[in-house]
Write a protein that holds these residues in place. Structure first.
Motif, short mmCIF file in Angstrom:
data_model
loop_
_atom_site.label_atom_id
_atom_site.label_comp_id
_atom_site.label_asym_id
_atom_site.label_seq_id
_atom_site.Cartn_x
_atom_site.Cartn_y
_atom_site.Cartn_z
N HIS A 133 0.84 -1.21 0.00
CA HIS A 133 0.00 0.00 0.00
C HIS A 133 0.87 1.26 0.00
CE1 HIS A 133 -3.59 -2.43 0.95
NE2 HIS A 133 -2.78 -3.12 1.74
N PRO A 134 1.76 1.42 -0.96
CA PRO A 134 2.67 2.57 -0.95
C PRO A 134 1.98 3.89 -1.24
CG PRO A 134 2.92 1.38 -3.00
CD PRO A 134 2.01 0.54 -2.13
N ASP A 135 0.76 3.85 -1.76
CA ASP A 135 0.06 5.09 -2.06
C ASP A 135 -0.42 5.80 -0.82
OD1 ASP A 135 -1.66 2.85 -1.75
OD2 ASP A 135 -3.30 3.91 -2.74
N VAL A 136 -0.60 5.07 0.30
CA VAL A 136 -1.11 5.73 1.51
C VAL A 136 -0.21 5.54 2.73
CG1 VAL A 136 -3.52 5.71 0.79
CG2 VAL A 136 -2.62 3.75 2.04
N ILE A 137 0.62 4.50 2.77
CA ILE A 137 1.50 4.30 3.93
C ILE A 137 2.79 5.08 3.70
CG2 ILE A 137 2.84 2.63 5.26
CD1 ILE A 137 0.61 0.60 4.77
N VAL A 138 3.05 6.04 4.59
CA VAL A 138 4.15 6.99 4.39
C VAL A 138 5.26 6.86 5.42
CG1 VAL A 138 2.66 8.66 3.24
CG2 VAL A 138 2.94 8.78 5.74
N GLY A 139 5.10 5.95 6.39
CA GLY A 139 6.13 5.80 7.41
C GLY A 139 5.72 4.76 8.42
N VAL A 140 6.55 4.60 9.45
CA VAL A 140 6.35 3.63 10.53
C VAL A 140 6.21 4.39 11.83
CG1 VAL A 140 7.39 1.67 11.77
CG2 VAL A 140 7.65 1.86 9.27
N LYS A 141 5.36 3.87 12.73
CA LYS A 141 5.11 4.53 14.02
C LYS A 141 5.44 3.55 15.16
CE LYS A 141 3.26 7.40 17.11
NZ LYS A 141 1.81 7.60 17.25
N VAL A 142 5.97 4.11 16.24
CA VAL A 142 6.11 3.36 17.48
C VAL A 142 5.92 4.32 18.65
CG1 VAL A 142 8.63 3.65 17.71
CG2 VAL A 142 7.50 1.62 18.69
N ARG A 143 5.29 3.81 19.72
CA ARG A 143 5.13 4.60 20.95
C ARG A 143 6.02 3.99 22.02
NH1 ARG A 143 -0.95 5.69 22.61
NH2 ARG A 143 -1.08 3.40 22.71
N LEU A 144 6.82 4.83 22.67
CA LEU A 144 7.82 4.34 23.62
C LEU A 144 7.53 4.73 25.06
CD1 LEU A 144 11.16 4.76 21.63
CD2 LEU A 144 9.62 2.78 21.75
N GLY A 145 6.34 5.21 25.37
CA GLY A 145 5.98 5.43 26.76
C GLY A 145 5.92 4.11 27.52
N TYR A 146 6.21 4.17 28.83
CA TYR A 146 6.25 2.92 29.61
C TYR A 146 4.89 2.23 29.59
CZ TYR A 146 3.91 5.43 33.44
OH TYR A 146 3.00 6.15 34.19
N GLN A 147 3.81 3.00 29.39
CA GLN A 147 2.48 2.39 29.34
C GLN A 147 2.32 1.48 28.12
OE1 GLN A 147 3.15 5.66 29.15
NE2 GLN A 147 1.93 6.87 30.60
N MET A 148 3.09 1.74 27.08
CA MET A 148 2.97 0.98 25.83
C MET A 148 4.03 -0.11 25.69
SD MET A 148 2.65 4.51 25.37
CE MET A 148 1.18 5.54 25.30
N VAL A 149 5.22 0.10 26.29
CA VAL A 149 6.33 -0.84 26.06
C VAL A 149 6.92 -1.40 27.36
CG1 VAL A 149 6.97 0.27 23.90
CG2 VAL A 149 8.09 1.00 26.01
N GLY A 150 6.39 -1.02 28.51
CA GLY A 150 7.01 -1.41 29.76
C GLY A 150 8.22 -0.55 30.06
N GLN A 151 9.12 -1.06 30.88
CA GLN A 151 10.24 -0.25 31.37
C GLN A 151 11.47 -0.25 30.47
OE1 GLN A 151 10.17 1.95 33.81
NE2 GLN A 151 8.00 1.46 34.08
N ASP A 152 11.47 -1.06 29.41
CA ASP A 152 12.62 -1.07 28.51
C ASP A 152 12.11 -0.85 27.08
OD1 ASP A 152 14.94 -1.31 27.12
OD2 ASP A 152 15.39 -3.35 27.79
N PRO A 153 12.32 0.35 26.52
CA PRO A 153 11.79 0.65 25.19
C PRO A 153 12.67 0.18 24.04
CG PRO A 153 12.88 2.59 26.07
CD PRO A 153 12.97 1.52 27.14
N GLU A 154 13.84 -0.39 24.33
CA GLU A 154 14.81 -0.62 23.27
C GLU A 154 14.33 -1.63 22.23
OE1 GLU A 154 19.57 -0.96 22.60
OE2 GLU A 154 18.77 -1.56 24.53
N ALA A 155 13.74 -2.74 22.65
CA ALA A 155 13.33 -3.76 21.69
C ALA A 155 12.27 -3.21 20.74
CB ALA A 155 12.80 -4.99 22.43
N ALA A 156 11.33 -2.43 21.27
CA ALA A 156 10.28 -1.85 20.42
C ALA A 156 10.88 -0.86 19.43
CB ALA A 156 9.23 -1.16 21.29
N LEU A 157 11.80 -0.02 19.90
CA LEU A 157 12.43 0.94 19.01
C LEU A 157 13.21 0.24 17.90
CD1 LEU A 157 13.31 3.77 18.12
CD2 LEU A 157 15.19 3.59 19.77
N LEU A 158 13.97 -0.77 18.25
CA LEU A 158 14.80 -1.44 17.25
C LEU A 158 13.94 -2.16 16.21
CD1 LEU A 158 17.76 -2.81 19.42
CD2 LEU A 158 17.67 -0.74 18.01
N ALA A 159 12.79 -2.71 16.64
CA ALA A 159 11.89 -3.34 15.68
C ALA A 159 11.35 -2.32 14.70
CB ALA A 159 10.75 -4.04 16.42
N ALA A 160 10.94 -1.16 15.21
CA ALA A 160 10.41 -0.10 14.34
C ALA A 160 11.49 0.45 13.43
CB ALA A 160 9.80 1.01 15.18
#
Length: 384
Positions: A151-178
């Protein structure tokens, strides 16, 4: 004889370095004239924009418009188009396994142009009961890449939320995946930084040209733009030098006058102004994108700079400068007509601080693909 003329307004178009009284002519869904000084055209319909401001169709870089699936979702036409926004960028409401529904049931039926930062969590932001990446197994760079390539016509980037409520106390794995997904796609990464369990310089070391830090003027300690002395971090200035973008993303708890004042006073304005409009703030304190713009005007940003931060700057951020945010001849006819109202209005930030604005913006008309719609110009917080 052409379809529509918007006549006599102050044309502010940063894409053309234009700020002058003039006329915009529209025919067949395209801009056929952008004249300053004003010129005479015969048209089937004329909008008298004398005393008003005519700008390219507003682009809101951070919204949530997946009602019925994401708990944040609101209707894009009601909250965006009918408040002056012609292009809304959904920031992570959907991931790879929920995006097909966003496309079919929202994007394809909306009059608003909707683009998407795809969440690296395959389910997106469906519930507040559990953080979407507290279990990082929900993150799939491979599925994110496959969906974005489909879907390149509408998807323009990747999103990740790194608040502890979304990723727990270690945001690194989520950031590296994104980061992995964005790099494979060669698309920008947008990162939510409120309540991030690590300091902002840690994140900035992973970001490069075109990546977006959203909620840049939030007032929480985690992921703060300011150091303990109240100064903008040197790392933030350095990141901006290498092309990292800093976005407002007002939201329900993501914009404070205190941090914004400090940043502006130290020469650190936002690159882009966005509302982060969703179900929990549409009735205040956000209301709409134009109210968010008014807050930056009240803090002293020059009006042309505010307009650039919601037109040309977000268009560049999503790599659509060739098609969005310009009144140039030959472009698709998206435009917004604003009024700069003079008179006291109370504006409230996400921390509850109240300021009185002596002038503020309200939308009067929006033109989407050549179709002109007259808008309710009352401020959304006015008594009914």
């Amino acid at each position: 004889m052409i379809d529509l003329v918007v006549a006599g307004g102050r044309l502010i178009d940063p894409s053309q370095e234009l700020d002058a009284t003039g006329v915009v002519g529209i025919d067949g869904g395209q801009i056929v004239a952008c004249a300053s000084p004003p010129a005479a055209f015969e048209a089937r319909r004329t909008i008298d924009a004398a005393g008003l401001i005519v700008v390219p169709g507003l682009v809101d870089l951070h919204v949530h418009v997946y009602p019925g699936v994401s708990h944040y979702g609101v209707d894009p036409d009601e909250t965006c188009l009918l408040r002056g926004v012609t292009t809304a960028v959904d920031a992570g409401s959907a991931g790879a396994q929920t995006f097909p529904g966003l496309r079919r049931y929202v994007i394809e039926g909306a009059r608003t142009r909707v683009l998407v930062y795809l969440h690296v969590a395959v389910q997106g932001m469906i519930s507040s009961l559990v953080g979407e990446l507290e279990d990082v197994r929900w993150a799939s760079p491979a599925l994110t890449v496959a969906c974005a390539r489909e879907h390149p016509d509408v998807i323009v980037g990747v999103k990740v939320r790194l608040g502890y409520q979304m990723v727990g106390q270690d945001p690194e794995a989520a950031l590296l995946a994104a980061r992995k997904a964005a790099d494979r796609l060669e698309l920008p990464l947008m990162v939510h930084v409120i309540d991030m369990p690590r300091p902002l310089p840690w994140l900035l070391s992973h970001l490069g040209e075109g990546d977006v830090v959203t909620h840049c003027f939030h007032g929480s300690e985690g992921g703060s733009l300011l150091d303990d002395a109240g100064d903008v971090l040197p790392d933030a200035f350095a990141a901006r030098e290498r092309g990292v973008l800093f976005d407002i993303g007002h939201g329900i708890g993501s914009f404070t006058f205190r941090v914004a004042r400090t940043a502006l006073a130290q020469g650190f304005p936002p690159d882009t102004i966005s509302s982060d409009i969703h179900a929990y703030n549409v009735h205040g304190p956000v209301f709409d994108q134009v109210t968010t713009l008014s807050k930056l005007v009240t803090l002293g940003m020059a009006l042309p700079d505010v307009i650039a931060a919601t037109t040309t700057a977000p268009a560049r951020a999503v790599r659509r400068s060739h098609e969005l945010a310009s009144l140039a001849v030959g472009r698709e006819a998206d435009a917004t007509v604003l009024e700069l109202v003079r008179g006291d209005r109370e504006l409230v930030d996400a921390a509850g601080e109240r300021v009185f604005a002596s002038e503020w913006l309200t939308p009067r008309w929006v033109v989407r693909g050549g179709e002109a719609i007259e808008l309710d110009s009352r401020p959304p917080d006015a008594p009914s």
